[in-house]
Write a protein that holds these residues in place. Structure first.
Motif, PDB file in Angstrom:
ATOM      1  N   UNK A  58       6.978   1.720 -47.102  1.00  0.00           N
ATOM      2  CA  UNK A  58       7.422   0.851 -46.017  1.00  0.00           C
ATOM      3  C   UNK A  58       8.541   1.575 -45.299  1.00  0.00           C
ATOM      4  N   UNK A  59       8.586   1.519 -43.961  1.00  0.00           N
ATOM      5  CA  UNK A  59       9.689   2.160 -43.239  1.00  0.00           C
ATOM      6  C   UNK A  59      11.042   1.728 -43.821  1.00  0.00           C
ATOM      7  N   UNK A  60      11.932   2.699 -43.951  1.00  0.00           N
ATOM      8  CA  UNK A  60      13.253   2.430 -44.498  1.00  0.00           C
ATOM      9  C   UNK A  60      13.420   2.878 -45.936  1.00  0.00           C
ATOM     10  N   UNK A  61      12.311   3.074 -46.651  1.00  0.00           N
ATOM     11  CA  UNK A  61      12.406   3.548 -48.031  1.00  0.00           C
ATOM     12  C   UNK A  61      12.823   5.011 -48.051  1.00  0.00           C
ATOM     13  N   UNK A  62      13.622   5.377 -49.023  1.00  0.00           N
ATOM     14  CA  UNK A  62      14.065   6.763 -49.182  1.00  0.00           C
ATOM     15  C   UNK A  62      13.161   7.434 -50.215  1.00  0.00           C
ATOM     16  N   UNK A  63      12.101   8.043 -49.708  1.00  0.00           N
ATOM     17  CA  UNK A  63      11.031   8.598 -50.536  1.00  0.00           C
ATOM     18  C   UNK A  63      10.757  10.034 -50.122  1.00  0.00           C
ATOM     19  N   UNK A  64      10.413  10.861 -51.102  1.00  0.00           N
ATOM     20  CA  UNK A  64       9.942  12.208 -50.788  1.00  0.00           C
ATOM     21  C   UNK A  64       8.651  12.484 -51.551  1.00  0.00           C
ATOM     22  N   UNK A  65       7.883  13.401 -50.987  1.00  0.00           N
ATOM     23  CA  UNK A  65       6.729  13.985 -51.667  1.00  0.00           C
ATOM     24  C   UNK A  65       7.154  15.384 -52.097  1.00  0.00           C
ATOM     25  N   UNK A  66       6.631  15.847 -53.222  1.00  0.00           N
ATOM     26  CA  UNK A  66       6.984  17.179 -53.718  1.00  0.00           C
ATOM     27  C   UNK A  66       5.727  18.007 -53.946  1.00  0.00           C
ATOM     28  N   UNK A  67       5.893  19.317 -53.812  1.00  0.00           N
ATOM     29  CA  UNK A  67       4.783  20.223 -54.126  1.00  0.00           C
ATOM     30  C   UNK A  67       4.587  20.244 -55.644  1.00  0.00           C
ATOM     31  N   UNK A  68       3.403  20.663 -56.066  1.00  0.00           N
ATOM     32  CA  UNK A  68       3.063  20.646 -57.492  1.00  0.00           C
ATOM     33  C   UNK A  68       3.981  21.528 -58.335  1.00  0.00           C
TER      34      UNK A  68
END
Length: 133
Positions: A58-68
């Protein structure tokens, strides 16, 4: 008023509650390439609001995706991450395709302009490793 005082007294004396998340973690610095992404079909897949781990974005969440490779280094699901130049703590909630190495992707909701303005940068992050007690 008695309930508030008793609740505060309990919280202050309870040993399992931490008021400073940093007290429970050892922080490791890491230099990575950082880009930004949005929860849009054109940038992800047919379910852009669902992460690789099944979390809802949801907009506003502090999230990241990471490489394997970063995942294997210790940036596992729900790992807290401090990103130099950005406020607050982000959490690993998504993974990137296998072709990426030493890279994070910062979630920026549906704000495509902000993601494009971020661009691609080499930055330093700090990720928290939970201290075993």
């Amino acid at each position: 008023m008695k309930t508030i005082v008793i609740t505060v007294a309990f919280l202050l004396s309870h040993p399992l509650i931490s008021y400073d998340m940093q007290d429970n973690y050892v922080w490791h610095d890491l230099k990575v390439t950082a880009t930004a992404y949005n929860s849009l079909q054109s940038q992800t897949n047919s379910r852009p609001q669902i992460t690789a781990f099944g979390d809802s974005l949801k907009p506003g969440l502090k999230v990241i995706a990471v490489s394997n490779d970063l995942y294997k280094k210790g940036l596992k699901y729900n790992t807290p991450v401090k990103i130099k130049g950005l406020e607050g703590i982000y959490y690993v909630k998504d993974k990137m395709p296998a072709r990426w190495q030493n890279k994070i992707d910062i979630y920026m909701g549906v704000d495509v302009k902000a993601a494009k303005a971020w661009g691609r940068r080499t930055i330093t992050i700090a990720y928290g490793e939970l201290i075993d007690e």
